[in-house]
Design a protein around this motif. Structure first.
Motif, short mmCIF file in Angstrom:
data_model
loop_
_atom_site.label_atom_id
_atom_site.label_comp_id
_atom_site.label_asym_id
_atom_site.label_seq_id
_atom_site.Cartn_x
_atom_site.Cartn_y
_atom_site.Cartn_z
N LYS A 198 0.45 -1.25 0.22
CA LYS A 198 -0.53 0.18 0.17
C LYS A 198 0.77 0.78 0.38
N CYS A 199 0.48 2.54 -0.50
CA CYS A 199 1.41 3.77 -0.35
C CYS A 199 1.47 3.88 1.15
N PRO A 200 2.63 3.80 1.28
CA PRO A 200 3.46 4.34 2.32
C PRO A 200 3.18 5.64 2.91
N LYS A 201 2.27 6.74 1.91
CA LYS A 201 1.95 7.90 2.85
C LYS A 201 0.46 8.02 3.76
N CYS A 202 -0.33 7.30 2.99
CA CYS A 202 -1.97 7.30 3.39
C CYS A 202 -1.90 5.87 3.46
N ASN A 203 -1.08 4.47 3.13
CA ASN A 203 -2.25 3.70 3.35
C ASN A 203 -3.49 3.37 1.97
N GLU A 241 1.48 7.39 -9.17
CA GLU A 241 1.46 8.13 -7.90
C GLU A 241 0.57 7.93 -6.96
N CYS A 242 0.40 7.94 -6.26
CA CYS A 242 -0.89 7.70 -5.30
C CYS A 242 -1.67 8.21 -6.17
N GLU A 243 -3.37 7.45 -6.23
CA GLU A 243 -4.39 8.42 -6.23
C GLU A 243 -4.84 9.26 -5.64
N LYS A 244 -4.13 8.79 -4.40
CA LYS A 244 -5.46 9.24 -3.14
C LYS A 244 -4.79 10.29 -2.52
N CYS A 245 -3.30 10.59 -2.39
CA CYS A 245 -2.86 11.64 -1.25
C CYS A 245 -2.15 12.42 -2.93
N GLY A 246 -1.29 11.79 -4.07
CA GLY A 246 -0.61 12.06 -4.69
C GLY A 246 1.04 11.79 -4.36
ZN ZN Z 1 -0.98 7.96 -0.63
#
Ligand code: ZN
Length: 131
Positions: A16-21, A43-48
């Motif tokens: 999962k995305c390390p920043k927002c999971n 890139e993460c589609e939730k937090c960018g």
């Molecule tokens: Zn993210």
């Protein structure tokens, strides 16, 4: 909450995305769909958060891969040697078999760990997205 449902451990184990999971790191989240094993999203589609901060970023994941490989060969080898009365040839065969079976997971964990070393988990970003 435990470390297994949020943060870096969760990010590494479940890709999962390390920043927002909240988002998957790979195009196909299943590690045994081998054709898409190394295909990451940009890139993460939730937090960018960018998943490849710079060109060649994942060369460093080789060090992690090396460490994980040693771990996943020596632990089974040690268990076989200490707990079972099997021949050296059998032990080598079993260890290589386990390693080949684990390879797709170790390949991704290496990348995930490497990315997590540079991108910290951010509780506030996650909370903001979830609203
Ligand atoms: Zn993210």
């Amino acid at each position: 909450m435990s470390i297994f449902n949020k943060g870096p451990v969760y990010s590494v184990v479940f890709s999962k995305c390390p920043k927002c999971n909240l988002s998957n790191l790979y195009v196909d989240n299943h590690p045994y769909h081998l054709k898409k094993l190394g295909q990451m999203k940009k890139e993460c589609e939730k937090c960018g958060q960018k998943y490849e901060p710079e060109t060649g970023f994942y060369y460093g994941a080789m060090y992690v891969s090396y460490f994980l490989s040693i771990l996943f060969m020596f632990i089974p080898a040690g268990i076989l040697y200490l707990a079972f009365d099997t021949s050296l040839e059998t032990n080598i065969g079993v260890v290589i078999g386990i390693y080949i079976f684990m390879y797709p997971i170790l390949f991704r964990w290496s990348r995930n760990i490497w990315l997590n070393l540079f991108v910290p988990f951010d509780e506030e970003v996650k909370a903001k997205i979830l609203g």
